[in-house]
Design a protein around this motif. Structure first.
Motif, PDB file in Angstrom:
ATOM      1  N   ASP A   1     -13.152-168.156  99.359  1.00 28.82           N
ATOM      2  CA  ASP A   1     -14.182-167.948  98.338  1.00 28.82           C
ATOM      3  C   ASP A   1     -14.572-166.471  98.251  1.00 28.82           C
ATOM      4  OD1 ASP A   1     -14.262-170.588  97.610  1.00 28.82           O
ATOM      5  OD2 ASP A   1     -16.058-171.070  98.777  1.00 28.82           O
ATOM      6  N   GLU A   2     -14.737-165.837  99.397  1.00 30.55           N
ATOM      7  CA  GLU A   2     -15.142-164.419  99.374  1.00 30.55           C
ATOM      8  C   GLU A   2     -14.002-163.534  98.866  1.00 30.55           C
ATOM      9  OE1 GLU A   2     -17.867-162.549 101.563  1.00 30.55           O
ATOM     10  OE2 GLU A   2     -18.718-164.262 102.642  1.00 30.55           O
ATOM     11  N   LEU A   3     -12.768-163.870  99.182  1.00 30.18           N
ATOM     12  CA  LEU A   3     -11.637-163.111  98.639  1.00 30.18           C
ATOM     13  C   LEU A   3     -11.639-163.177  97.119  1.00 30.18           C
ATOM     14  CD1 LEU A   3      -8.877-161.581  99.259  1.00 30.18           C
ATOM     15  CD2 LEU A   3      -7.807-163.834  98.929  1.00 30.18           C
ATOM     16  N   HIS A   4     -11.920-164.360  96.583  1.00 22.25           N
ATOM     17  CA  HIS A   4     -11.815-164.588  95.144  1.00 22.25           C
ATOM     18  C   HIS A   4     -13.019-164.092  94.358  1.00 22.25           C
ATOM     19  CE1 HIS A   4      -8.951-168.138  96.187  1.00 22.25           C
ATOM     20  NE2 HIS A   4      -8.327-166.965  96.177  1.00 22.25           N
ATOM     21  N   GLN A   5     -14.062-163.616  95.034  1.00 22.48           N
ATOM     22  CA  GLN A   5     -15.243-163.134  94.313  1.00 22.48           C
ATOM     23  C   GLN A   5     -14.937-161.943  93.415  1.00 22.48           C
ATOM     24  OE1 GLN A   5     -18.578-162.402  96.894  1.00 22.48           O
ATOM     25  NE2 GLN A   5     -18.698-164.531  97.593  1.00 22.48           N
ATOM     26  N   ASP A   6     -13.888-161.207  93.757  1.00 22.64           N
ATOM     27  CA  ASP A   6     -13.532-160.014  92.990  1.00 22.64           C
ATOM     28  C   ASP A   6     -12.009-159.911  92.962  1.00 22.64           C
ATOM     29  OD1 ASP A   6     -13.025-157.428  92.004  1.00 22.64           O
ATOM     30  OD2 ASP A   6     -14.790-156.578  92.974  1.00 22.64           O
ATOM     31  N   PRO A   7     -11.396-159.829  91.783  1.00 22.42           N
ATOM     32  CA  PRO A   7      -9.941-159.728  91.722  1.00 22.42           C
ATOM     33  C   PRO A   7      -9.399-158.469  92.387  1.00 22.42           C
ATOM     34  CG  PRO A   7     -10.920-159.327  89.554  1.00 22.42           C
ATOM     35  CD  PRO A   7     -12.006-159.848  90.437  1.00 22.42           C
ATOM     36  N   LEU A   8     -10.264-157.500  92.675  1.00 27.56           N
ATOM     37  CA  LEU A   8      -9.822-156.286  93.360  1.00 27.56           C
ATOM     38  C   LEU A   8      -9.830-156.426  94.883  1.00 27.56           C
ATOM     39  CD1 LEU A   8     -11.422-153.398  91.261  1.00 27.56           C
ATOM     40  CD2 LEU A   8      -9.038-154.145  91.320  1.00 27.56           C
ATOM     41  N   ASN A   9     -10.365-157.526  95.396  1.00 27.66           N
ATOM     42  CA  ASN A   9     -10.327-157.747  96.841  1.00 27.66           C
ATOM     43  C   ASN A   9      -8.876-158.009  97.266  1.00 27.66           C
ATOM     44  OD1 ASN A   9     -13.083-157.479  97.145  1.00 27.66           O
ATOM     45  ND2 ASN A   9     -13.492-159.688  97.020  1.00 27.66           N
ATOM     46  N   GLY A  10      -8.305-157.079  98.017  1.00 28.38           N
ATOM     47  CA  GLY A  10      -6.934-157.263  98.477  1.00 28.38           C
ATOM     48  C   GLY A  10      -6.848-158.014  99.781  1.00 28.38           C
TER      49      GLY A  10
ATOM     50  N   LEU B   1      -4.419-150.424 100.806  1.00 25.32           N
ATOM     51  CA  LEU B   1      -5.083-151.145  99.721  1.00 25.32           C
ATOM     52  C   LEU B   1      -6.190-150.291  99.099  1.00 25.32           C
ATOM     53  CD1 LEU B   1      -5.348-154.670 101.393  1.00 25.32           C
ATOM     54  CD2 LEU B   1      -4.043-154.147  99.321  1.00 25.32           C
ATOM     55  N   LEU B   2      -7.010-149.684  99.929  1.00 26.32           N
ATOM     56  CA  LEU B   2      -8.118-148.875  99.430  1.00 26.32           C
ATOM     57  C   LEU B   2      -7.614-147.687  98.615  1.00 26.32           C
ATOM     58  CD1 LEU B   2     -10.258-148.972 102.673  1.00 26.32           C
ATOM     59  CD2 LEU B   2     -10.943-149.963 100.477  1.00 26.32           C
ATOM     60  N   LEU B   3      -6.576-147.042  99.108  1.00 17.38           N
ATOM     61  CA  LEU B   3      -6.026-145.886  98.388  1.00 17.38           C
ATOM     62  C   LEU B   3      -5.377-146.295  97.069  1.00 17.38           C
ATOM     63  CD1 LEU B   3      -4.489-143.882 101.361  1.00 17.38           C
ATOM     64  CD2 LEU B   3      -6.493-143.269 100.003  1.00 17.38           C
ATOM     65  N   ASP B   4      -4.994-147.573  96.959  1.00 16.94           N
ATOM     66  CA  ASP B   4      -4.371-148.069  95.729  1.00 16.94           C
ATOM     67  C   ASP B   4      -5.392-148.685  94.772  1.00 16.94           C
ATOM     68  OD1 ASP B   4      -1.748-148.062  94.580  1.00 16.94           O
ATOM     69  OD2 ASP B   4      -1.745-150.252  94.654  1.00 16.94           O
ATOM     70  N   GLY B   5      -6.681-148.560  95.102  1.00 20.16           N
ATOM     71  CA  GLY B   5      -7.725-149.040  94.206  1.00 20.16           C
ATOM     72  C   GLY B   5      -8.251-150.424  94.504  1.00 20.16           C
ATOM     73  N   TYR B   6      -7.744-151.067  95.549  1.00 15.19           N
ATOM     74  CA  TYR B   6      -8.247-152.390  95.933  1.00 15.19           C
ATOM     75  C   TYR B   6      -9.481-152.242  96.832  1.00 15.19           C
ATOM     76  CZ  TYR B   6      -3.871-154.400  94.216  1.00 15.19           C
ATOM     77  OH  TYR B   6      -2.813-154.780  93.420  1.00 15.19           O
ATOM     78  N   LYS B   7     -10.100-153.382  97.127  1.00 10.37           N
ATOM     79  CA  LYS B   7     -11.259-153.419  98.014  1.00 10.37           C
ATOM     80  C   LYS B   7     -10.946-154.247  99.252  1.00 10.37           C
ATOM     81  CE  LYS B   7     -14.585-153.148  94.174  1.00 10.37           C
ATOM     82  NZ  LYS B   7     -15.706-153.844  93.488  1.00 10.37           N
TER      83      LYS B   7
END
Length: 303
Positions: free
Chosen positions: A101-110, A190-196
Motif C-alpha cells: 500500500d505504501e509503495l503504491h501511494q505514489d507512482p514515483l516510489n521505486g 533510483l533517487l538520481l533517476d527521479g524516483y523516491k
C-alpha cells in the motif's frame, strides 16, 4: 499487481518456527515465492519446499548480496518484488499488505522498506539501533532531501523491502558484485533517476542483532569497502554529517533509561571500533587479500 517474494537463506532453521507461520498468516499472499539457498547444512531447504516455496540451491561460494538478488529477480515474474532476509519476521498479518500500500501511494516510489522492530529478546543497544533507524512515522525521500539527510537519503534495507520492478529495471537492477549495501546502491540510483524511496512505518517486522565489538568492526569494514568503491554516492548525497554523534547520544540515553549507564564506556569503544573498521574499509585496496578475508564478514568475497 502481481507480487513475488524473494528470500536468500543459509542455515535458516532456527528462524523458521517463527518465520513460516508469520508468512502463512499474511493477508496479502505473494503470487510467487523463491528461496535462494546457499547450500544449507540443516533442514532449511526441506522445510521451505514443504511450505510450498520454490527453492533454488546455489554454491555458497557464489553468493553475492547484489548478484544473487539480481539473479533471483530474473527468475520470478511480478510487478512488485518483496525482498527479505531469513531473520526478518513479519509482526502482523498486514505486514505485506501495508508495504505494498505504501509503495503504491505514489507512482514515483521505486522502493519501500518496512519498519524494523527489535526482537523480543533484543539487548538494550540492539533495540536502540532499531528505534534510531526506524521511527514510527512513514516518510518519502527524494533527491531534494539530500541537503537535509545527507547519505541517509539513500538509506534502505533489503532485510525487508519491496521494489517496483519497472523502476528497478530502469536503473539497471541490483548491482552484480558488491560486498553488501546493495540496497543503498539501488536506492541511490533510483533517487538520481527521479524516483523516491519510501519508508513504510506501517509495515512491521521483527529484525535486530546484538553485535559484539568485533562484529561491529567487521560490519563497518565492509561498509567502508562499499562506500570506498562507490564514491559517486557520497558525491551525490554528501556524508552522514552529525549522524554518528546523534547515534552515540541516543545509545547513552537508552542505557540511562535502562539503568545501565555503567555501560557507557562500551558505547565509546564500539564507536571507535566502527570508525576504525570503516576507515580500514576505505583503504582496502592497500591491504593484502589474506588480511581482508580475516577482517570482512564475507571472506568468500575476496577471491
Amino acid at each position: 499487481m502481481r507480487t513475488a517474494l524473494i528470500i536468500p537463506t543459509r542455515n535458516a532453521s532456527g528462524h523458521l518456527a517463527r518465520l513460516l507461520p508469520a508468512l502463512q498468516m499474511q493477508t496479502l499472499q505473494p503470487d510467487e515465492m523463491l528461496v535462494v539457498d546457499s547450500a544449507s547444512s540443516d533442514d532449511t531447504v526441506a522445510r521451505f519446499r514443504a511450505f510450498g516455496a520454490r527453492v533454488e540451491v546455489i554454491d555458497a561460494r557464489t553468493f553475492n548480496h547484489g548478484g544473487t538478488r539480481r539473479w533471483a529477480s530474473e527468475q520470478v515474474g511480478g510487478d512488485a518484488l518483496i525482498v527479505m532476509t531469513q531473520d526478518a519476521i513479519p509482526a502482523s498479518a498486514e505486514t505485506f499488505a501495508n508495504l505494498l500500500d505504501e509503495l503504491h501511494q505514489d507512482p514515483l516510489n521505486g522502493v519501500a522498506y518496512g519498519r524494523q522492530l527489535p526482537h523480543p529478546d533484543a539487548g538494550v543497544l540492539g533495540a536502540q539501533s532499531r528505534h534510531f533507524n526506524y521511527p514510527p512515522l512513514s516518510r518519502s525521500k527524494s533527491l531534494a532531501d539530500a541537503p537535509e539527510l545527507g547519505i541517509k537519503t539513500c538509506f534502505s534495507s533489503d532485510s525487508f523491502s519491496v521494489y517496483r520492478r519497472s523502476a528497478l529495471h530502469a536503473v539497471g537492477g541490483f548491482p552484480v558484485d558488491v560486498i553488501g549495501s546493495e540496497d543503498a546502491y539501488v536506492a541511490a540510483r533510483l533517487l538520481l533517476d527521479g524516483y523516491k524511496v519510501r519508508y513504510a512505518a506501517t509495515s512491521l517486522v521483527y529484525h535486530s542483532h546484538d553485535y559484539s565489538l568485533m562484529d561491529e568492526f567487521h560490519r563497518y569494514f565492509d561498509i567502508g569497502v562499499f562506500y570506498g568503491r562507490e564514491p559517486w554516492i557520497r558525491q551525490a548525497f554528501g556524508d552522514a554529517g552529525g549522524e554518528g554523534k546523534r547515534y552515540v547520544m541516543a545509545e547513552l540515553t537508552a542505557l540511562r533509561k535502562a539503568g545501565a549507564l555503567h555501560r557507557a564506556p562500551e558505547v565509546l569503544v564500539r564507536s571507535a571500533f566502527k570508525l576504525l573498521g570503516y576507515r580500514l574499509g576505505h583503504l582496502e585496496r592497500h591491504l593484502p587479500v589474506s588480511l581482508k578475508r580475516r577482517i570482512s564478514m564475507f571472506p568468500g568475497y575476496w577471491r
